[in-house]
Design an enzyme around this catalytic site. Structure first.
Site: not given
Lengths: 480, 340, 335
Positions: A185, A239, A242, A259, A293, A390
């Site tokens: 996807k 994150t 994730g 990742e 990233c 981030e």
């Protein structure tokens, strides 16, 4: 003549090389089909807000169909001799090279990144990645991963929008080489290059169902990773997502690689090769509009050379060419989406509110589209949000250090651990720093370099598993 | 050692030194002590006066020290027939916290030690164990209800496993790392590095060989460990601490927390300063494993799931391969330009 | 430095006064040069390559082509040079494209010192009085001669009317670490550029022969050494060795002049020479100038190309831009 200024005339790449259809379906079992629910969404060019196409919004039923197709294709694909699987993947690599310019233009249109980058970085790396993993397909027993490594089955893969086709390559190439079949996807804002990749698979004659592409939003991705009949989940993205995926697959036998985000420290010592360090800093945080990233988003500069380095950096930033991503001379393109732009703006504002000093390169931003001028903050401390979170945008936080130990302590003082940079001419210091930095990729006297042979991935909350190199095979193999 | 089982019939001399009678012995002692009463120690056939054994107070092992649980709690450990063996400390959340702090503190030094040094220290553990085979055989026999030879075989295999992993210290980096031929003027090297603090749920059924099989691979590469030993058979593990403490293993590198696996593991799985989690000891409890893996997601711990079919038992004597080493290693890749 | 050098230094090295202490002794000079930031070769070359991908089109290209023509030191440095050859080169420099009088003239005609007078005369007679005569000197290209010979060579050229002197440094001394000797020699040649009867001294270009210096660190040190000693221009190479001007070594020298101006206020010019043959090459260099030292250097006063065949390619590209069709070698002159 000396009074005249050397203005570069517009040098737009031709858009004619790519033919974008008004709408695209899902690529399942070797053919395009509409979403079961009939829903579609628009994908726009972030540089102009022009609608490029409409793509299908996959729901649970479509996920089911795609996984079923991948499952059905698995015995045949994994049963092929590695030599034959390799040839399919080599074909894909070659076709990607042949269509590189078309795909570069497409990627620039859909993503907003400069054509210089898609042409000179993304596409060459995409083809190289397939070429590299193609060669592994018939050598897996020599990979040092046990005598009888076996494919896992069906891989569910969810990729981000910052390097759409490259992330696809990082996911699909090793999966196919190891004999898995995939359902991938692409990101909601950048679905087109994955759909074009489906056409590359068609040209390569790849057996139906081996690669399935389903487009959609976060819900589509969630449905895919939660599907009971997938054996492997690979995700690149934030994150937060994730962690949610890690929770979803907890207690299952699904193998997981993640990742995720980063807050990379780029550490500049007083004996650095200063001109190259400046280039490395620029490349570290303004490459791809900072939407990387592993970006070097925290500049840690030795206090004794801070002024000199910042002067040089600002001078360099004044030469960055921000604007139309299709112009071959553009260095910094558009932010990928309004949503991402809002996040960057919010965090940059917090930097100011928290007392850091903001500086932006003087540049004229286009009226339409999503834009953010290359920006740096000085006077940043580890306590500022812009030093911890981030930003995923062209925003550099500048911090200082006094000693190597302090540099290490600050660099490691983050839940992330994806990348770090070291700039010094002293070899022993490089090796010492590289040992101490808790990051999966350490660039010494360079930054943001990638290669299919080089494992990439994070420590700590930047995720786990490695992509690239021999290590990247492990994520798709049952090595017991 | 082949005469090991006979020892109980002889003088208490040797066995007495082990501090803890073997379970079988206790069960078969002439006194026929009732279940759940302290084993009465050995009866000398020659002397009518019974010497009362000096029992050992088992303690936790944290930061190189042997504290009691801060909670003051203990729980009763019995042999396979239900005879009381000892009161083991029942570690609390705070003990887990302290153990993680100790493990984190030890990480820098241990991971920074040379591989040769770590290898020698693990080998030293094996040496120390070798000298205490009888004690551990007795403890394993009691803990797991094994006949003497089988218990001895477990101990021998465990010692051999420490030796095997000791040798990996300076080889795994070569096997798992290496140069990458990137397409450009760059030196590019990948090196495995220890993940950090690893919470290890040691196998429930294999109190000593299983323990060695999960602990040695974690620490040999430079990780530090917080180990939750087998809940019902923690004594061999707690005695192992005495060996570790005298084998040059720096304090904090291994921390042992006996107690209720579910309770301690929940704290460790959620702890934000733990980097990885080995779920071997949750193998029989799929729900627990899932809960812990879910909690571990909060800071993206590396989770080593129980082997497939672990609920039916794991053969810890099988060739372990490198997978437990690799599970707690991070690959770091370093780039540097090549130019004059 | 020896006392002799102090005597020759004074007015010529005034620009470097901000850094006077670094040239106070051999040891200080060495410390300073070795204390300059290192150069990472891969990073430098990557930056040059990236700038090399700039796409200069239409109006920008037209501007760049004319600018490049105006920056050329049209050069002939052959053993077979004759007055006839030099005269025809001067004619070409003064009137590069006979079919288009709007074409700019070149910056200078570059010859050996014994041809300087011929060139001067040909230029003033042929409508090229605005064009300088540049003379190589100091035992070009090897530089292997006694200082007295080098100085005599220089004085002869100046006396013959040379407006610019292209000297070579003593690479042997440089590579042997004898920076003081190189420094003094540059100062001495600079002194020899003065005209006995007064008037504007000849401009001094200092050639490093980058190919022989071999490393970028050496090129950076040589740049600073020459600028401290009073060079008006720093120049990559003689055109007589295997490695001449490259985009990276020119970029590096542009960084040096940029940083030198920031440190001292004195602007120094840069001249890549040898190996630049096409308009595309020249435009790449101009992009590097533009984005490294900045627009202040985009003038023949501060940037030159040492070249011979480059001019014709620039002229053909110029014709292409004007007419829309590709030109050919028959439509430019052979000189």
């Amino acid at each position: 003549m000396p009074d005249q200024i050397f203005e570069y005339a517009p040098a737009p790449e031709s858009r004619a090389i790519v033919d974008i259809a008004p709408s695209y379906g899902l690529f399942i079992d070797g053919e395009f089909r509409e979403a079961a629910g009939g829903k579609v969404f628009k994908t726009v060019s972030p540089a102009t807000e022009e609608v490029l196409s409409e793509v299908a919004q996959a729901d649970g039923e479509d996920v089911e169909a795609a996984v079923r197709a991948a499952r059905a294709a698995f015995p045949g694909w994994s049963g092929l001799p590695g030599t034959e699987r390799a040839k399919y993947i080599f074909r894909i690599a070659r076709i990607l090279q042949e269509r590189a310019r078309e795909l570069a233009v497409l990627e620039t249109l859909d993503n907003g990144k400069p054509i210089r980058e898609t042409r000179d970085a993304d596409l060459p790396l995409v083809a190289a990645h397939f070429f590299y993993y193609a060669g592994w397909a018939d050598k897996l027993e020599h990979a040092g991963l046990g005598p009888d490594p076996r494919p896992l089955g069906v891989a569910g893969q969810v990729i981000p929008w910052n390097f759409p086709l490259l992330m696809l390559a990082w996911k699909i190439a090793p999966a196919l080489a190891t004999g898995n079949t995939v359902v991938l996807k692409p990101a909601e804002t950048t679905p087109l290059s994955a759909l074009f990749f489906a056409d590359v698979c068609r040209q390569a004659g790849l057996p139906r169902g081996v690669v399935n592409i389903i487009t959609g939003d976060g819900a589509t991705g969630a449905a895919l990773v939660a599907h009971p009949d997938i054996d492997k989940v690979a995700f690149t993205g934030s994150t937060a997502v994730g962690k949610a995926i890690a929770r979803t697959v907890a207690g299952t036998r699904k193998k997981l690689t993640l990742e995720l985000g980063g807050k990379g420290a780029n550490i500049v010592f007083d004996d650095a090769p200063v001109d190259q360090a400046v280039e490395g800093i620029v490349n570290g945080i303004y490459f791809n509009q900072g939407q990387v990233c592993c970006a070097g988003s925290r500049l840690l500069v030795q206090e004794s050379v801070q002024d000199e380095l910042l002067d040089a950096l600002k001078r360099r930033l004044r030469t960055l060419r921000v604007g139309d991503p299709m112009d071959k001379n553009t260095d910094v393109g558009a932010i990928n989406s309004a949503e991402q732009l809002a996040r960057i703006e919010e965090l940059a504002d917090s930097g100011e509110a928290e007392g850091a000093e903001r500086w932006s390169a003087p540049c004229e931003l286009p009226g339409n589209g999503y834009w953010f001028a290359p920006t740096l903050f000085t006077g940043v401390s580890q306590a500022h949000r812009i030093a911890r979170e981030e930003i995923f945008g062209p925003v550099l936080s500048v911090l200082t250090f006094r000693t190597p130990d302090e540099a290490v302590a600050k660099a490691n003082n983050t839940p992330y651990g994806l990348s770090a940079g070291i700039w010094t001419e002293k070899g022993s210091r490089i090796l010492s720093m590289a040992n101490k930095l808790r990051a999966g990729v350490v660039w010494a006297n360079t930054f943001n370099k990638f290669d299919p042979t080089s494992p990439f991935g994070g420590y700590k909350e930047s995720g786990f598993g490695r992509e690239g190199g021999r290590h990247g095979l492990e994520a798709y193999l049952d090595v017991r | 050692m082949s005469d090991e089982p006979k020892k109980t019939a002889k003088s208490g001399g040797t066995a007495g030194k082990t501090g803890r009678p073997a379970g079988k012995t206790a069960a078969k002692s002439p006194a026929k002590s009732p279940a759940k009463s302290p084993a009465k120690g050995r009866t000398s056939v020659r002397t009518p006066a019974r010497r009362i054994d000096v029992l050992k107070t088992y303690k936790l092992f944290v930061g190189g020290k042997f504290p009691r649980s801060e909670s003051g709690r203990v729980y009763e450990v019995t042999d396979s027939e239900g005879n009381w063996l000892a009161n083991a400390p029942q570690a609390s959340r705070k003990d887990a916290r302290d153990a993680v702090t100790a493990a984190r503190k030890a990480f820098g030094g241990w991971s920074g030690a040379t591989a040769y040094n770590r290898g020698q220290i693990l080998y030293r553990v094996a040496e120390m164990l070798e000298g205490r085979r009888e004690q551990f055989a007795a403890e394993v026999a009691a803990a797991e209800g094994l006949p003497g030879p089988a218990a001895t075989a477990q101990v021998d295999a465990a010692i051999d496993r420490w030796v095997w992993y000791a040798g990996w210290s300076d080889k795994i980096v070569q096997v798992a790392g290496g140069a990458n031929p990137v397409a450009g003027p760059f030196f590019n090297l990948s090196t495995p590095e220890p993940t950090g603090v690893v919470a290890v749920l040691a196998p429930q059924e294999s109190s000593f060989l299983g323990l060695a099989s999960v602990l040695a691979p974690v620490i040999v590469t430079g990780n530090t460990a917080v180990v939750v030993p087998s809940e019902k058979a923690p004594l061999p593990a707690l005695s192992l601490a005495e060996v570790l403490a005298t084998s040059d293993v720096p304090g904090g590198v291994v921390n042992l927390l006996s107690g209720r696996t579910r309770e301690v593991a929940a704290t460790l799985a959620a702890h934000q300063d733990v980097n990885a989690l080995d779920l071997a000891g949750a193998g029989a409890d799929g729900e627990l494993a899932k809960e812990l893996e879910t909690a571990a997601a909060e800071n993206l711990k590396r989770v080593l799931r129980p082997d497939e079919g672990a609920a039916e038992g794991v053969d810890w004597s099988a060739d372990p391969g490198t997978s437990r080493l690799l599970a707690f290693l991070e690959t770091k890749t370093v780039w540097h330009p090549i130019g004059v | 430095m020896s006392s002799a050098s102090t005597a020759t230094a004074s007015p010529a090295s005034a620009p470097a006064s901000a850094l006077a202490d670094v040239t106070a002794s051999d040891a200080a000079l060495r410390r300073y040069l070795h204390g300059l930031p290192g150069v990472d070769a891969v990073g430098l070359e990557a930056r040059a390559a990236t700038l090399g991908t700039r796409s200069i089109k239409t109006t920008a290209k037209a501007y760049a082509i004319d600018l490049a023509i105006s920056m050329i030191d049209l050069t002939t440095l052959e053993g077979a040079d004759t007055p006839g050859k030099v005269r025809s080169l001067c004619a070409k420099g003064a009137n590069p494209d006979p079919s288009d009088r709007t074409t700019p003239q070149v910056a200078a005609i570059c010859v050996y010192s014994d041809m300087a007078a011929t060139a001067k005369k040909a230029l003033s007679a042929g409508g090229g009085s605005g064009i300088n005569v540049a003379s190589v000197a100091t035992a070009f290209p090897s530089g292997r001669a006694a200082l007295s010979v080098k100085l005599a060579d220089t004085r002869e050229a100046v006396a013959a009317g040379a407006d610019e002197i292209d000297m070579v440094i003593d690479r042997g001394a440089f590579l042997a670490g004898d920076y003081g000797k190189v420094f003094e020699e540059i100062q001495a040649v600079k002194d020899a550029c003065r005209r006995p009867g007064g008037g504007e001294p000849a401009h001094l270009k200092v050639i490093f022969e980058n190919g022989e210096l071999s490393t970028y660190d050496n090129i950076r040190r040589a740049s600073w050494l020459a600028m401290l000693a009073g060079a008006d221009f720093i120049k990559t190479s003689t055109g007589k060795v295997a490695v001449n001007a490259t985009l990276p070594n020119t970029l590096l020298m542009l960084e040096a002049v940029r940083d030198f101006r920031a440190a001292t206020g004195t602007q120094i010019g840069v001249k890549p020479a040898g190996g630049i043959r096409t308009a595309k090459d020249a435009i790449r260099y101009l992009v590097v100038v533009n984005e490294t030292a900045g627009p202040d250097w985009l003038s023949p006063d501060w940037f030159r190309f040492g070249a011979s065949s480059l001019l014709n390619d620039l002229l053909m590209q110029r014709q292409k831009l004007k007419t829309g069709r590709y030109s050919g070698p028959d439509y430019v002159t052979v000189d």
